[in-house]
Design a protein around this motif. Structure first.
Motif, PDB file in Angstrom:
ATOM      1  N   HIS A  36     -11.472  -0.683  -3.677  1.00 35.59           N
ATOM      2  CA  HIS A  36     -10.230  -0.689  -4.446  1.00 35.59           C
ATOM      3  C   HIS A  36      -9.885  -2.134  -4.820  1.00 35.59           C
ATOM      4  N   ASP A  37     -10.313  -2.547  -5.990  1.00 34.28           N
ATOM      5  CA  ASP A  37     -10.140  -3.938  -6.407  1.00 34.28           C
ATOM      6  C   ASP A  37      -8.684  -4.318  -6.625  1.00 34.28           C
ATOM      7  N   ASP A  38      -7.824  -3.334  -6.852  1.00 34.78           N
ATOM      8  CA  ASP A  38      -6.435  -3.626  -7.197  1.00 34.78           C
ATOM      9  C   ASP A  38      -5.483  -3.563  -6.006  1.00 34.78           C
ATOM     10  N   ILE A  39      -6.010  -3.266  -4.818  1.00 34.99           N
ATOM     11  CA  ILE A  39      -5.164  -3.133  -3.631  1.00 34.99           C
ATOM     12  C   ILE A  39      -5.677  -4.040  -2.523  1.00 34.99           C
ATOM     13  N   ASP A  40      -4.746  -4.704  -1.842  1.00 38.55           N
ATOM     14  CA  ASP A  40      -5.095  -5.537  -0.684  1.00 38.55           C
ATOM     15  C   ASP A  40      -4.482  -4.900   0.558  1.00 38.55           C
ATOM     16  N   LEU A  41      -5.291  -4.141   1.292  1.00 36.64           N
ATOM     17  CA  LEU A  41      -4.825  -3.419   2.469  1.00 36.64           C
ATOM     18  C   LEU A  41      -4.978  -4.259   3.723  1.00 36.64           C
ATOM     19  N   THR A  42      -3.941  -4.256   4.547  1.00 37.76           N
ATOM     20  CA  THR A  42      -3.999  -4.901   5.855  1.00 37.76           C
ATOM     21  C   THR A  42      -3.518  -3.916   6.904  1.00 37.76           C
ATOM     22  N   VAL A  43      -4.315  -3.712   7.942  1.00 38.26           N
ATOM     23  CA  VAL A  43      -3.951  -2.809   9.038  1.00 38.26           C
ATOM     24  C   VAL A  43      -3.813  -3.619  10.313  1.00 38.26           C
ATOM     25  N   PRO A  83      -1.001  -9.668   5.543  1.00 40.46           N
ATOM     26  CA  PRO A  83      -1.336  -9.251   4.190  1.00 40.46           C
ATOM     27  C   PRO A  83      -1.232 -10.372   3.176  1.00 40.46           C
ATOM     28  N   SER A  84      -2.146 -10.353   2.251  1.00 39.02           N
ATOM     29  CA  SER A  84      -2.138 -11.354   1.184  1.00 39.02           C
ATOM     30  C   SER A  84      -1.243 -10.912   0.048  1.00 39.02           C
ATOM     31  N   THR A  85      -0.581 -11.851  -0.579  1.00 41.52           N
ATOM     32  CA  THR A  85       0.247 -11.541  -1.740  1.00 41.52           C
ATOM     33  C   THR A  85      -0.251 -12.301  -2.971  1.00 41.52           C
ATOM     34  N   SER A  86      -1.450 -12.865  -2.859  1.00 43.78           N
ATOM     35  CA  SER A  86      -1.966 -13.666  -3.963  1.00 43.78           C
ATOM     36  C   SER A  86      -2.668 -12.798  -4.989  1.00 43.78           C
ATOM     37  N   GLY A  87      -2.810 -13.328  -6.193  1.00 44.42           N
ATOM     38  CA  GLY A  87      -3.543 -12.625  -7.241  1.00 44.42           C
ATOM     39  C   GLY A  87      -2.780 -11.433  -7.754  1.00 44.42           C
ATOM     40  N   ASP A  88      -3.530 -10.534  -8.414  1.00 43.00           N
ATOM     41  CA  ASP A  88      -2.917  -9.361  -9.016  1.00 43.00           C
ATOM     42  C   ASP A  88      -2.993  -8.125  -8.121  1.00 43.00           C
ATOM     43  N   LYS A  89      -3.517  -8.258  -6.942  1.00 41.80           N
ATOM     44  CA  LYS A  89      -3.658  -7.112  -6.059  1.00 41.80           C
ATOM     45  C   LYS A  89      -2.310  -6.677  -5.486  1.00 41.80           C
ATOM     46  N   ILE A  90      -2.186  -5.386  -5.242  1.00 45.49           N
ATOM     47  CA  ILE A  90      -0.974  -4.834  -4.650  1.00 45.49           C
ATOM     48  C   ILE A  90      -1.144  -4.821  -3.134  1.00 45.49           C
ATOM     49  N   PRO A  91      -0.317  -5.572  -2.406  1.00 42.86           N
ATOM     50  CA  PRO A  91      -0.471  -5.594  -0.945  1.00 42.86           C
ATOM     51  C   PRO A  91       0.118  -4.337  -0.307  1.00 42.86           C
ATOM     52  N   VAL A  92      -0.628  -3.721   0.593  1.00 46.61           N
ATOM     53  CA  VAL A  92      -0.149  -2.583   1.377  1.00 46.61           C
ATOM     54  C   VAL A  92      -0.419  -2.909   2.833  1.00 46.61           C
ATOM     55  N   ASN A  93       0.632  -2.931   3.645  1.00 47.54           N
ATOM     56  CA  ASN A  93       0.432  -3.250   5.062  1.00 47.54           C
ATOM     57  C   ASN A  93       0.794  -2.064   5.933  1.00 47.54           C
ATOM     58  N   VAL A  94      -0.023  -1.881   6.967  1.00 48.65           N
ATOM     59  CA  VAL A  94       0.090  -0.743   7.872  1.00 48.65           C
ATOM     60  C   VAL A  94       0.168  -1.249   9.304  1.00 48.65           C
ATOM     61  N   ALA A  99     -10.520  -1.686  11.495  1.00 47.61           N
ATOM     62  CA  ALA A  99     -11.098  -2.862  10.831  1.00 47.61           C
ATOM     63  C   ALA A  99     -12.165  -2.429   9.832  1.00 47.61           C
ATOM     64  N   ASP A 100     -12.999  -1.482  10.243  1.00 45.99           N
ATOM     65  CA  ASP A 100     -14.027  -0.969   9.326  1.00 45.99           C
ATOM     66  C   ASP A 100     -13.391  -0.228   8.152  1.00 45.99           C
ATOM     67  N   PHE A 101     -12.351   0.530   8.460  1.00 42.76           N
ATOM     68  CA  PHE A 101     -11.632   1.257   7.405  1.00 42.76           C
ATOM     69  C   PHE A 101     -11.069   0.285   6.372  1.00 42.76           C
ATOM     70  N   GLN A 102     -10.419  -0.775   6.855  1.00 40.25           N
ATOM     71  CA  GLN A 102      -9.824  -1.757   5.958  1.00 40.25           C
ATOM     72  C   GLN A 102     -10.886  -2.401   5.064  1.00 40.25           C
ATOM     73  N   THR A 103     -12.005  -2.766   5.659  1.00 41.41           N
ATOM     74  CA  THR A 103     -13.087  -3.381   4.893  1.00 41.41           C
ATOM     75  C   THR A 103     -13.604  -2.430   3.817  1.00 41.41           C
ATOM     76  N   GLU A 104     -13.832  -1.189   4.210  1.00 44.45           N
ATOM     77  CA  GLU A 104     -14.345  -0.198   3.263  1.00 44.45           C
ATOM     78  C   GLU A 104     -13.343   0.093   2.158  1.00 44.45           C
ATOM     79  N   PHE A 105     -12.084   0.207   2.530  1.00 48.93           N
ATOM     80  CA  PHE A 105     -11.052   0.493   1.529  1.00 48.93           C
ATOM     81  C   PHE A 105     -10.940  -0.637   0.520  1.00 48.93           C
ATOM     82  N   ASN A 106     -10.827  -1.860   1.003  1.00 47.22           N
ATOM     83  CA  ASN A 106     -10.656  -2.999   0.095  1.00 47.22           C
ATOM     84  C   ASN A 106     -11.877  -3.206  -0.792  1.00 47.22           C
ATOM     85  N   ALA A 107     -13.057  -2.897  -0.268  1.00 46.20           N
ATOM     86  CA  ALA A 107     -14.274  -3.055  -1.070  1.00 46.20           C
ATOM     87  C   ALA A 107     -14.336  -2.053  -2.216  1.00 46.20           C
TER      88      ALA A 107
END
Length: 434
Positions: A82-89, A47-58, A72-80
């Motif tokens: 939700h500009d304020d969240i950085d999801l990593t699965v 997970p990234s911790t850069s910028g103003d995004k809130i990192p959420v790791n699963v 992987a598709d879910f993560q891509t769709e979610f991050n696209a």
């Protein structure tokens, strides 16, 4: 953290033995046909911790060959979206997930969200947040109450259901027709049907029973639940030696001793029974909703169907349910982080998306809306969706469950050797409840 540290030590000593518990859950360390597991690995980068995004790791369990791509598709769709969240699965095989999670916890790097089967040890060590703290009310209310009840400790729900499997009675249509019997609904009808099948063809096992260390606790549940019994009473007190339970196991043992079942229930596992059923050597057995895939992949062409598990004394048929969970670790989240986690679950449990997740590997939904969609998408799933909403579950939230599980298997196996069921259950009750 004593339990977690002990688990880490055990994992280090026997990594190859680490797997999901129970033997009857919706996924296994050696997956059946619809659980094509592979080695541990991640679907994305850390997970990234850069910028103003809130990192959420699963950390998510790998259910089959399609799991990594789906996430992987879910993560891509979610991050696209939700500009304020950085999801990593991160997707990890069932063989390794328990050890990986334990290692992260001891290194103060617990995931924000975990998808796995068990939760009680994490909760007992004070590592989890109550479910209502991280799941929105709208999403929470979608879930079958019976599923939520399986993650209650001290009146609080600590985890939410991911997906499920259920059990029903499978039967060989051609064998029952040739033997002149109807599909049994009661125990009396079941025994009579078995006797007619045995008379029709002595080389066919009329009924399959697995009382091995793999599924013996499931057999115990099938019979006691369908005789009005249970592992515990309404207050959570153990009732292992109730009259209903004693009578239920005596009935099952009688089927074996009457020569109406497979020859050695103490060693012949559910998978052996499924092979025999697919080969037309077992006429009826109780099994999970994954059997059709198992039989098809095994090349069987038998004519079969399924029905509710036979019951006794006018009781409604009860199916055994197995489920996996999501849980959220108490990592000192900010209010903004909690809202991001709620957003993740709202996105995941969107009715159409969640149904796609369930159908991907042939499991059953844990939400009523998901059930309706799954039933419409696949007509063969409709009866299972109806069954899963009324399932009962093992009391896995109780600390004594591991001992109870082994204890009821021991009772069955000793009874098969001639032991007195009541005396055996009385001794087990005394051992567990004091």
């Amino acid at each position: 953290m004593k339990k977690i540290l002990a688990a880490l030590l055990a994992g280090a000593m026997a990594l190859s033995l680490v797997a999901c518990s129970g033997g009857d859950k919706s996924s296994t360390s050696t997956p059946p046909a619809n659980n094509g597991g592979s080695s541990a690995g991640t679907s994305t980068t850390p997970p990234s911790t850069s910028g103003d995004k809130i990192p959420v790791n699963v950390i998510a369990a790998e259910y089959g060959q399609n799991t990594k791509k789906w996430w992987a598709d879910f993560q891509t769709e979610f991050n696209a979206s939700h500009d304020d969240i950085d999801l990593t699965v991160e997707v990890i095989s069932w063989n390794d997930i328990s050890t990986v999670v334990t290692t992260r916890i001891t290194g103060n790097a617990a995931p924000d969200i975990l998808n796995i089967d068990v939760f009680a040890d994490y909760q007992a060590d004070g590592l989890l947040l109550p479910a209502k703290d991280y799941v929105s009310e709208a999403t929470y209310n979608k879930m079958y109450p019976a599923f939520l009840d399986q993650s209650v400790v001290d009146g609080t729900v600590w985890a939410i259901p991911d997906l499920a499997s259920a059990r029903a009675m499978y039967y060989n249509v051609d064998i029952l027709k040739a033997a002149g019997v109807e599909v049994p609904k009661t125990w009396d009808e079941l025994k009579a049907a078995c006797e007619k099948i045995k008379a029709y063809d002595a080389n066919i096992y009329p009924w399959g029973i697995d009382m091995t260390t793999d599924e013996g606790q499931a057999a115990f549940a099938y019979y006691i639940w369908n005789n009005g019994g249970d592992f515990t009473d309404a207050s959570g007190n153990w009732t292992l030696n109730s009259d209903e339970n004693v009578a239920a196991i005596e009935y099952a043992i009688d089927l074996v001793k009457s020569g109406l079942t497979n020859s050695d229930p103490a060693t012949e596992t559910r998978y052996a029974l499924q092979d025999m059923f697919g080969a037309g050597k077992v006429a009826m057995m109780i099994g999970p909703n994954s059997i059709p895939t198992y039989i098809k992949d095994g090349g069987s062409t038998i004519n079969y169907a399924f029905a509710p598990i036979p019951t006794n004394g006018g009781n409604a048929s009860v199916s055994a349910g197995v489920m996996d969970r999501f849980m959220c670790f108490d990592n000192g989240h900010s209010a903004e982080k909690i809202e991001a986690i709620k957003t993740f679950f709202d996105f995941f449990y969107d009715d159409a998306r969640y149904s796609d997740w369930v159908l991907m590997e042939g499991f059953l939904p844990a939400t009523s809306a998901g059930g309706e969609i799954v039933a419409k998408a696949d007509a063969s799933m409709a009866p299972w969706v109806e069954i899963v909403g009324s399932c009962k579950f093992y009391p896995t939230a109780k600390a004594e469950w591991a001992d109870v599980k082994q204890g009821v298997i021991n009772v069955e196996q000793q009874a098969l050797l001639g032991g007195n069921v009541k005396e055996l259950l009385d001794n087990l009750q005394k051992e567990i409840a004091g």
